[in-house]
Write a protein that holds these residues in place. Structure first.
Motif, PDB file in Angstrom:
ATOM      1  N   PRO A  11     -12.030  36.094 -45.777  1.00 24.10           N
ATOM      2  CA  PRO A  11     -13.496  35.974 -45.871  1.00 24.10           C
ATOM      3  C   PRO A  11     -14.248  37.233 -45.436  1.00 24.10           C
ATOM      4  CG  PRO A  11     -12.635  34.638 -44.060  1.00 24.10           C
ATOM      5  CD  PRO A  11     -11.454  35.157 -44.813  1.00 24.10           C
ATOM      6  N   GLN A  41      -4.666  41.529 -40.697  1.00 23.02           N
ATOM      7  CA  GLN A  41      -4.492  40.098 -40.349  1.00 23.02           C
ATOM      8  C   GLN A  41      -4.034  39.320 -41.578  1.00 23.02           C
ATOM      9  OE1 GLN A  41      -7.796  38.177 -38.295  1.00 23.02           O
ATOM     10  NE2 GLN A  41      -7.051  36.143 -38.826  1.00 23.02           N
ATOM     11  N   HIS A  42      -4.698  39.534 -42.705  1.00 20.31           N
ATOM     12  CA  HIS A  42      -4.187  39.012 -43.978  1.00 20.31           C
ATOM     13  C   HIS A  42      -3.539  40.174 -44.722  1.00 20.31           C
ATOM     14  CE1 HIS A  42      -6.794  35.103 -44.185  1.00 20.31           C
ATOM     15  NE2 HIS A  42      -5.837  35.058 -43.283  1.00 20.31           N
ATOM     16  N   TYR A  43      -2.358  39.912 -45.259  1.00 20.15           N
ATOM     17  CA  TYR A  43      -1.534  41.003 -45.788  1.00 20.15           C
ATOM     18  C   TYR A  43      -0.949  40.672 -47.151  1.00 20.15           C
ATOM     19  CZ  TYR A  43       1.432  37.661 -43.460  1.00 20.15           C
ATOM     20  OH  TYR A  43       1.993  36.486 -43.054  1.00 20.15           O
ATOM     21  N   ASP A  44      -0.889  39.372 -47.532  1.00 18.75           N
ATOM     22  CA  ASP A  44      -0.388  39.058 -48.880  1.00 18.75           C
ATOM     23  C   ASP A  44      -1.311  39.696 -49.899  1.00 18.75           C
ATOM     24  OD1 ASP A  44       1.542  37.469 -47.774  1.00 18.75           O
ATOM     25  OD2 ASP A  44       0.839  35.590 -48.661  1.00 18.75           O
ATOM     26  N   MET A  47      -4.132  37.549 -50.760  1.00 19.93           N
ATOM     27  CA  MET A  47      -5.106  37.252 -49.701  1.00 19.93           C
ATOM     28  C   MET A  47      -5.914  38.496 -49.330  1.00 19.93           C
ATOM     29  SD  MET A  47      -4.567  34.056 -48.849  1.00 19.93           S
ATOM     30  CE  MET A  47      -5.228  33.810 -47.204  1.00 19.93           C
ATOM     31  N   SER A  68       0.920  38.356 -39.139  1.00 17.42           N
ATOM     32  CA  SER A  68       0.725  37.047 -38.515  1.00 17.42           C
ATOM     33  C   SER A  68       1.338  36.998 -37.118  1.00 17.42           C
ATOM     34  CB  SER A  68       1.376  35.963 -39.371  1.00 17.42           C
ATOM     35  OG  SER A  68       0.769  35.930 -40.629  1.00 17.42           O
ATOM     36  N   HIS A  71      -2.165  33.244 -31.832  1.00 17.76           N
ATOM     37  CA  HIS A  71      -3.477  33.855 -31.613  1.00 17.76           C
ATOM     38  C   HIS A  71      -3.402  34.995 -30.617  1.00 17.76           C
ATOM     39  CE1 HIS A  71      -6.246  31.325 -33.949  1.00 17.76           C
ATOM     40  NE2 HIS A  71      -5.195  30.521 -33.924  1.00 17.76           N
ATOM     41  N   VAL A 100     -13.315  35.803 -37.445  1.00 21.23           N
ATOM     42  CA  VAL A 100     -11.849  35.703 -37.437  1.00 21.23           C
ATOM     43  C   VAL A 100     -11.290  36.445 -36.217  1.00 21.23           C
ATOM     44  CG1 VAL A 100     -11.776  35.434 -39.949  1.00 21.23           C
ATOM     45  CG2 VAL A 100     -11.483  37.709 -38.954  1.00 21.23           C
ATOM     46  N   ASN A 101      -9.981  36.348 -36.015  1.00 21.18           N
ATOM     47  CA  ASN A 101      -9.391  36.976 -34.831  1.00 21.18           C
ATOM     48  C   ASN A 101      -9.649  38.482 -34.803  1.00 21.18           C
ATOM     49  OD1 ASN A 101      -8.471  34.548 -33.896  1.00 21.18           O
ATOM     50  ND2 ASN A 101      -6.364  34.809 -34.615  1.00 21.18           N
ATOM     51  N   GLU A 133     -12.352  29.820 -34.477  1.00 24.17           N
ATOM     52  CA  GLU A 133     -13.494  30.648 -34.894  1.00 24.17           C
ATOM     53  C   GLU A 133     -14.653  30.537 -33.921  1.00 24.17           C
ATOM     54  OE1 GLU A 133     -11.906  28.504 -36.784  1.00 24.17           O
ATOM     55  OE2 GLU A 133     -11.007  29.696 -38.389  1.00 24.17           O
ATOM     56  N   HIS A 208      -7.668  24.481 -45.322  1.00 25.52           N
ATOM     57  CA  HIS A 208      -6.792  25.367 -44.545  1.00 25.52           C
ATOM     58  C   HIS A 208      -7.032  25.300 -43.042  1.00 25.52           C
ATOM     59  CE1 HIS A 208     -10.372  27.876 -44.538  1.00 25.52           C
ATOM     60  NE2 HIS A 208      -9.836  28.563 -43.555  1.00 25.52           N
ATOM     61  N   HIS A 240      -3.802  27.733 -49.673  1.00 29.12           N
ATOM     62  CA  HIS A 240      -3.692  28.765 -48.628  1.00 29.12           C
ATOM     63  C   HIS A 240      -2.248  28.752 -48.101  1.00 29.12           C
ATOM     64  CE1 HIS A 240      -4.231  30.548 -44.642  1.00 29.12           C
ATOM     65  NE2 HIS A 240      -5.388  31.018 -45.056  1.00 29.12           N
ATOM     66  N   PRO A 241      -1.696  29.913 -47.749  1.00 31.92           N
ATOM     67  CA  PRO A 241      -0.290  29.944 -47.290  1.00 31.92           C
ATOM     68  C   PRO A 241      -0.021  29.004 -46.109  1.00 31.92           C
ATOM     69  CG  PRO A 241      -1.252  32.183 -47.291  1.00 31.92           C
ATOM     70  CD  PRO A 241      -2.294  31.250 -47.828  1.00 31.92           C
ATOM     71  N   ARG A 242      -1.011  28.867 -45.240  1.00 32.27           N
ATOM     72  CA  ARG A 242      -0.849  27.970 -44.082  1.00 32.27           C
ATOM     73  C   ARG A 242      -0.649  26.525 -44.544  1.00 32.27           C
ATOM     74  NH1 ARG A 242      -3.496  28.939 -39.102  1.00 32.27           N
ATOM     75  NH2 ARG A 242      -2.873  27.230 -37.796  1.00 32.27           N
ATOM     76  N   GLN A 245       2.815  25.605 -46.249  1.00 31.61           N
ATOM     77  CA  GLN A 245       3.951  25.326 -45.353  1.00 31.61           C
ATOM     78  C   GLN A 245       4.033  23.832 -45.020  1.00 31.61           C
ATOM     79  OE1 GLN A 245       3.546  27.903 -41.916  1.00 31.61           O
ATOM     80  NE2 GLN A 245       3.402  29.715 -43.235  1.00 31.61           N
TER      81      GLN A 245
HETATM   82  C1  UD1 Z   1      -7.977  32.938 -40.941  1.00 29.63           C
HETATM   83  C2  UD1 Z   1      -9.213  32.776 -40.045  1.00 29.63           C
HETATM   84  C3  UD1 Z   1     -10.109  31.703 -40.617  1.00 29.63           C
HETATM   85  C4  UD1 Z   1     -10.443  31.955 -42.063  1.00 29.63           C
HETATM   86  C5  UD1 Z   1      -9.135  32.092 -42.840  1.00 29.63           C
HETATM   87  C6  UD1 Z   1      -9.374  32.347 -44.306  1.00 29.63           C
HETATM   88  C7  UD1 Z   1      -8.792  33.155 -37.663  1.00 29.63           C
HETATM   89  C8  UD1 Z   1      -8.635  32.500 -36.350  1.00 29.63           C
HETATM   90  N1  UD1 Z   1      -8.820  32.342 -38.711  1.00 29.63           N
HETATM   91  O1  UD1 Z   1      -7.245  31.715 -40.859  1.00 29.63           O
HETATM   92  O2  UD1 Z   1     -11.327  31.698 -39.875  1.00 29.63           O
HETATM   93  O3  UD1 Z   1     -11.206  30.889 -42.570  1.00 29.63           O
HETATM   94  O4  UD1 Z   1      -8.408  33.180 -42.264  1.00 29.63           O
HETATM   95  O5  UD1 Z   1      -8.192  32.434 -44.994  1.00 29.63           O
HETATM   96  O6  UD1 Z   1      -8.909  34.365 -37.725  1.00 29.63           O
HETATM   97  N2  UD1 Z   1      -0.375  33.946 -44.039  1.00 29.63           N
HETATM   98  C9  UD1 Z   1       0.332  34.489 -45.078  1.00 29.63           C
HETATM   99  N3  UD1 Z   1      -0.182  35.597 -45.691  1.00 29.63           N
HETATM  100  C10 UD1 Z   1      -1.357  36.158 -45.318  1.00 29.63           C
HETATM  101  C11 UD1 Z   1      -2.069  35.586 -44.253  1.00 29.63           C
HETATM  102  C12 UD1 Z   1      -1.567  34.476 -43.624  1.00 29.63           C
HETATM  103  O7  UD1 Z   1       1.395  34.010 -45.459  1.00 29.63           O
HETATM  104  O8  UD1 Z   1      -1.769  37.167 -45.927  1.00 29.63           O
HETATM  105  C13 UD1 Z   1       0.154  32.744 -43.380  1.00 29.63           C
HETATM  106  C14 UD1 Z   1       0.997  33.054 -42.179  1.00 29.63           C
HETATM  107  O9  UD1 Z   1       2.048  32.136 -42.122  1.00 29.63           O
HETATM  108  C15 UD1 Z   1       0.050  32.804 -41.015  1.00 29.63           C
HETATM  109  C16 UD1 Z   1      -0.831  31.700 -41.557  1.00 29.63           C
HETATM  110  O10 UD1 Z   1      -0.920  31.932 -42.964  1.00 29.63           O
HETATM  111  O11 UD1 Z   1       0.702  32.465 -39.852  1.00 29.63           O
HETATM  112  C17 UD1 Z   1      -2.212  31.683 -40.963  1.00 29.63           C
HETATM  113  O12 UD1 Z   1      -2.836  32.974 -41.068  1.00 29.63           O
HETATM  114  P1  UD1 Z   1      -3.906  33.456 -39.971  1.00 29.63           P
HETATM  115  O13 UD1 Z   1      -4.433  34.781 -40.354  1.00 29.63           O
HETATM  116  O14 UD1 Z   1      -3.333  33.297 -38.603  1.00 29.63           O
HETATM  117  O15 UD1 Z   1      -5.046  32.368 -40.048  1.00 29.63           O
HETATM  118  P2  UD1 Z   1      -5.713  31.649 -41.307  1.00 29.63           P
HETATM  119  O16 UD1 Z   1      -5.320  30.229 -41.285  1.00 29.63           O
HETATM  120  O17 UD1 Z   1      -5.510  32.434 -42.563  1.00 29.63           O
END
Ligand code: UD1
Length: 362
Positions: A11, A41-44, A47, A68, A71, A100-101, A133, A208, A240-242, A245
């Motif tokens: 976002p 933080q997001h790397y895919d 994403m 990832s 926190h 976000v973090n 958040e 998500h 969403h990847p989360r 799973q």
């Molecule tokens: C994060 C934000 C959330 C936002 C969301 C949008 C925080 C606390 N949360 O949550 O506010 O709404 O992004 O997507 O910052 N993963 C992948 N590939 C990626 C990124 C994540 O596979 O590129 C997987 C990993 O297993 C990871 C899980 O998704 O552990 C969660 O990712 P993370 O960045 O920790 O939080 P989001 O749930 O994406």
């Protein structure tokens, strides 16, 4: 004026894009430059990278590649790497967006290095500390020097926290700058064509939030309720990847009711939103985007930090999941409430931010 811009998670990219474009517009006659930091933080690719392509954001100067983790691990990694970056490249202002973090981590580092900190999308609150958040917003707002806000609600929250008026700048919503600027570019993708979708002929679902998806039983009950009340319309569910799973643990009989798609590019996802009969979500940003597009939106959460999307916009809050069927019926009966667009969500927010920053720091 030198600005360091922070982006880390999906976002953030929609929020940082118009700020970059506004800086570029002002940079030639005026003295302003920027450095873009991607925390990783997001790397895919789906994403992150595709958003840079869709939104014409240049490649960041630096990618901290934190990836990832829990926190604490993720936040700590960003802090360690961003501190090094800021020591090597001092700046006048660090600008963070959202909640976000990466937002929290870079705010703490900036302030500890005695750098001016500005927060875009400041002041919104769910008052629910079970949401990561909310903690990120509270810490960032406790440290920021200037606050750029999207709503009167945010202004009021900041005033209640004792922030003086001259540090609160009600400018509107940068996410909506991106939406309005790119609306004519929203585009159907191969999936849309393959599924032979028609406007207003499907539900769009995104989930998500940890509170909805981390517990398999809870996710199962939400999905079962949605599929039972969807009528004849298919339910499109970009995952969403989360969420993916956890979804793997659910019975096929539940999951097969949904058309599962990979995370989408911005321009393609927004095409799906724009043409949906209604959207069911737990996202923050989608509450705002559906409001501007006047698409019925049901938000499966106990609270929202964006109440103007409910009081003015097309969003409703489904605090208790048992309330969802009656809302879904309203959609199918075409009796959804009339809605409007919150003040200042006009596409010019990023320019107002840069003008104010020039006034404050140039
Ligand atoms: C994060 C934000 C959330 C936002 C969301 C949008 C925080 C606390 N949360 O949550 O506010 O709404 O992004 O997507 O910052 N993963 C992948 N590939 C990626 C990124 C994540 O596979 O590129 C997987 C990993 O297993 C990871 C899980 O998704 O552990 C969660 O990712 P993370 O960045 O920790 O939080 P989001 O749930 O994406």
């Amino acid at each position: 004026m030198k600005i360091t811009l922070i982006a880390g998670a999906r976002p953030n990219f929609m929020k940082i894009a118009p700020i970059i474009h506004a800086i570029e517009k002002y940079s030639s006659p005026k003295n302003i430059s920027y450095r873009l930091i991607h925390t990783g933080q997001h790397y895919d690719e789906k994403m992150s990278q595709v958003f840079f392509e869709d939104l014409n954001i240049k490649t960041p100067e630096v990618n901290l590649e934190v990836g990832s983790g829990s926190h604490a691990v993720q936040t700590a990694q960003i802090m360690i790497k961003f501190e090094q970056e800021l020591l090597e490249h001092p700046t006048d202002v660090v600008l963070v967006v959202g909640d976000v973090n990466s937002t929290l981590a870079c705010s703490v580092v900036a302030k500890k290095l005695n750098t001016q900190l500005v927060h875009v999308e400041a002041g919104i609150r769910s008052f629910d500390l079970a949401m990561p958040e909310e903690i990120n917003r509270m810490v960032t707002d406790a440290l920021s020097d200037h606050f750029f806000t999207t709503s009167e609600y945010a202004n009021t929250n900041l005033k209640h926290a004792g922030i003086p008026d001259n540090r609160i700048h009600f400018v509107g919503n940068v996410m909506i700058d991106t939406l309005l600027k790119n609306k004519h570019r929203f585009t159907a993708n191969a999936k849309w064509n393959e599924l032979k979708l028609k406007p207003q002929s499907y539900w769009l679902l995104t989930l998500h939030r940890p509170s909805n998806v981390d517990d398999a039983e809870k996710l199962k009950s939400i999905l079962t309720l949605i599929s039972k009340n969807a009528g004849d319309l298919p339910i499109i569910f970009p995952i969403h990847p989360r969420t993916l799973q956890i979804l793997k643990q659910l019975p096929e009989s539940v999951v097969s009711k949904f058309i599962l798609l990979d995370p989408m590019r911005y321009l393609e996802f927004m095409y799906f939103v724009q043409h949906a009969k209604a959207v069911i979500t737990d996202s923050g940003g989608i509450q705002e985007e559906t409001t501007v597009l006047s698409i019925p939106c049901m938000t499966i959460r106990e609270n929202t930090e964006r109440p103007e999307t409910v009081t003015i916009g097309s969003n409703v809050l489904v605090e208790d999941i048992t309330g969802l069927p009656s809302y879904m019926k309203q959609v199918l009966d075409n009796t959804w409430k009339k809605s409007g667009i919150p003040p200042m969500w006009d596409g010019n927010t990023a320019e107002r931010i840069i003008e104010k920053l020039m006034e404050l720091y140039a």
